[in-house]
Scaffold this active site. Structure first.
Site, mmCIF file in Angstrom:
data_model
loop_
_atom_site.group_PDB
_atom_site.id
_atom_site.type_symbol
_atom_site.label_atom_id
_atom_site.label_comp_id
_atom_site.label_asym_id
_atom_site.label_seq_id
_atom_site.Cartn_x
_atom_site.Cartn_y
_atom_site.Cartn_z
ATOM 1 C CE LYS A 1 -4.216 1.731 2.216
ATOM 2 N NZ LYS A 1 -5.415 0.910 3.095
ATOM 3 C CD GLU B 1 -19.716 -2.632 8.103
ATOM 4 O OE1 GLU B 1 -18.580 -1.621 7.397
ATOM 5 O OE2 GLU B 1 -20.057 -4.315 7.469
ATOM 6 N NE ARG C 1 -20.958 -3.251 4.967
ATOM 7 C CZ ARG C 1 -20.511 -3.804 3.898
ATOM 8 N NH1 ARG C 1 -20.889 -3.040 2.847
ATOM 9 N NH2 ARG C 1 -19.784 -4.453 3.633
#
Length: 637
Positions: free
Chosen positions: A287, A370, A398
């Site tokens: 990343k 979630e 969610r």
């Protein structure tokens, strides 16, 4: 590092306007293109802010995909979508890339209505595999022939939706390719058993040795010759399947491979695109690749504000509501040993870095799950803990079933710290937190509060721990004045606060719209302002008193008008048989895209100007100087 070359001439990129323009480029030109793409991504993110580190890490993968496949005929799906900046540049949006996340500009995520090359509209994680499965079934049902490739990473594979989709993909075995962009990160570091497996898997000696000859094996694979390489197949089964979780799903696994080796990626993709059934390519990436500061600190540079690309330094975002929550809950945990904080992969975003360090034994990151976070909170509450679930409004959607089924039915003491409530700005429609009041206030036992400042946030958190039951405390994406450390004021739960008295009208506002209400009222003695900080329960006693006194009322909220706070006020007045002159201001029935928050509030007609217009419509005009002098100075409290 690339930082030294930001702003240089984009020689190869000038030749590329559509994906097919990559086909005739030499490998040398393709490698230069990756550097030029990074340069352009850094330049624009420095100007606008945006998802920098994740997009830098996916450049070679995206160039390889567009070299090997034929978009838009072949469908390329990007999970979350924030790593797709190079894809946007290569698919006809090069000239408008500088407008990304700006008002009237292109989205920071993939968006079907923006380009035929964007296969899905996305902003939430873990959705790509189910989308890819649906597209593969549609393709095969209709007798069509094209490739489907899903690029999933930044922790999205830990999501239950992604894992459930893998289960169906492995059973049905459609022809599609899954690329696991494995950079060890979501926004924070990845967590969980699957992440640990990948880390250990990459370090095994046999994996390292397999990589040395993996390309030679793949060179011999084609639909015609596949049956002649039984020994290679059996060796692959022996080495890969016994220790690979994807074998249990019935999915072919290739890798791990270097996700920044462009020639290698192109070669492997050319081979595996000819295979039947589902194939997963495990690509290890870094990343922030190519930009030193982003590689060293991919958490901060995941989504930084604007910066100087030649001298990139971290800048303070000011004291945010997230920080105010984090400080409050860290202190509160010293007082309440049963307090336990849960986050679904949003430690930094929710202001919980310090909490996780001070109270590591009472902190849980569930990854991008979630629903799991909510039900885990329920389990904790059932056995005596007092869980606080720190979650963005847009992501709480969610977990709606879990809030109802696992928490609310038994009235469990779970506190939802609902961050990013309201319009959020650059992230746009997928991230605006403008539905939570409507979908929470219909659920029995759930209470909803919205503090006006950090001190009131502290008061609400402490009182919520005492009261029990499911309580949502919502606050915006914004800065706020820091509350004194150790301050824990008392609050009368369910009671609104009159901030300014008025003799003709009152504005009922909460959260971010409260500043608009105070601005609209100004020093006008006609207009009062109420901090309507409790949305459920409403302060019906004060509401009734204002209505019976003949006051005109204006409600305003940074939330959908339909089903929101104003709707709740109208329902309560109707139940009491009262019909005051009232105007309800809130977001209209449509999605709001990216742009500046004040501008979108103005467009939605919930700002100070809109409030003044609503008052004028009811006959409450701003007083002249003579009228203002005639009335006593308004009382505030």
């Amino acid at each position: 590092m690339l930082g030294q070359s930001v702003g240089r001439l984009l020689v190869v990129l000038q030749k590329v306007n559509q994906p097919q323009d990559l086909k005739p480029l030499s490998m040398g030109e393709l490698l230069q293109l990756t550097e030029e793409l990074r340069s352009e991504i850094i330049r624009v993110c420095a100007q606008n802010g945006g998802h920098l580190a994740s997009s830098l890490g996916a450049v070679e993968l995206i160039v390889a995909l567009h070299r090997v496949f034929n978009s838009p005929r072949d469908r390329l799906l990007f999970d979350v979508g924030h790593q797709a900046y190079a894809h946007k540049i290569l698919t006809g949006r090069k000239e408008v890339f500088h407008t990304i996340r700006q008002e009237g500009g292109i989205s920071g995520f993939t968006k079907v209505s923006e380009s035929e090359h964007d296969a899905i509209t996305v902003g939430h994680a873990s959705t790509s595999l189910a989308n890819a499965l649906g597209m593969a079934i549609a393709r095969d049902t209709l007798g069509e022939d094209y490739h489907i490739v899903a690029l999933i990473g930044d922790g999205a594979l830990t999501g239950g939706m992604a894992l459930a989709a893998l289960n169906v993909i492995g059973e049905r075995k459609p022809r599609l390719i899954i690329i696991l962009n494995d950079n060890e990160m979501s926004i924070s570091e990845n967590v969980g058993a699957l992440n640990r497996y990948f880390r250990e898997y990459q370090t095994k000696k046999w994996v390292q040795e397999t990589q040395k000859w993996g390309r030679q094996v793949l060179e011999g694979i084609s639909p015609r010759l596949f049956g002649l390489v039984d020994r290679a197949k059996e060796a692959a089964k022996l080495m890969l399947h016994q220790e690979n979780p994807f074998y249990a799903w019935g999915i072919r696994y290739v890798g791990p491979v270097d996700g920044h080796d462009l020639p290698g990626l192109i070669h492997i993709l050319e081979q595996i695109k000819e295979l039947d059934g589902p194939t997963l390519l495990h690509a290890v990436t870094r990343k922030g690749k190519g930009y030193g500061v982003a590689e060293e600190d991919p958490i901060y540079w995941h989504g930084p504000p604007g910066f100087n690309p030649q001298n990139p330094i971290k800048v303070s975002k000011g004291y945010t509501w997230s920080a105010a929550f984090g400080d409050a809950v860290t202190e509160l945990a010293h007082q309440e040993p049963r307090l336990f904080v849960i986050t679904p992969a949003m430690r930094e975003g929710s202001g919980l870095v310090r909490y996780s360090q001070v109270h590591p034994e009472r902190y849980l990151d569930t990854g991008i799950c979630e629903d799991v976070a909510a039900t885990t909170a329920a389990g904790m509450a059932l056995r005596g803990l007092k869980p606080v679930l720190a979650i963005y409004s847009t992501f709480m959607q969610r977990a709606y079933d879990q809030i109802i089924h696992d928490i609310a039915i038994e009235n469990l003491p779970v506190i939802f710290a609902v961050d990013r409530a309201g319009i959020v700005g650059g992230d746009g429609a997928t991230h605006n937190g403008v539905f939570d009041i409507a979908y929470l206030r219909t659920v029995p036992n759930v209470q909803i509060a919205a503090p006006k400042d950090a001190l009131e946030l502290r008061a609400m958190l402490k009182k919520a721990l005492e009261l029990g039951g499911p309580i949502a405390i919502r606050y915006p994406r914004d800065n706020v004045e820091k509350a004194p450390e150790g301050a824990w004021p008392e609050i009368e739960w369910g009671r609104w606060e009159v901030l300014k008295e008025g003799h003709r009208a009152y504005i009922l506002a909460f959260g971010k719209t409260l500043k608009y209400a105070l601005e609209a009222a100004g020093d006008d003695p006609q207009v009062g302002v109420v901090n309507a900080r409790f949305i459920k329960p409403l302060d019906k006693e004060l509401l009734k008193r204002l209505a019976l006194a003949g006051h005109k009322l204006v409600t305003t909220e940074d939330h959908q008008r339909m089903g929101g706070f104003g709707s709740a006020v109208l329902e309560a007045l109707n139940e009491m048989g009262l019909k005051p002159d009232i105007r309800v201001l809130g977001l209209p029935d449509r999605f709001f895209e990216h742009g500046s928050i004040p501008r979108m509030h103005h467009e939605a007609r919930i700002d100070a100007e809109a409030i003044r217009a609503a008052l004028a419509e009811m006959g409450v005009e701003a007083p002249t100087l003579a009228e203002a002098a005639h009335h006593p100075k308004p009382q505030t409290r």
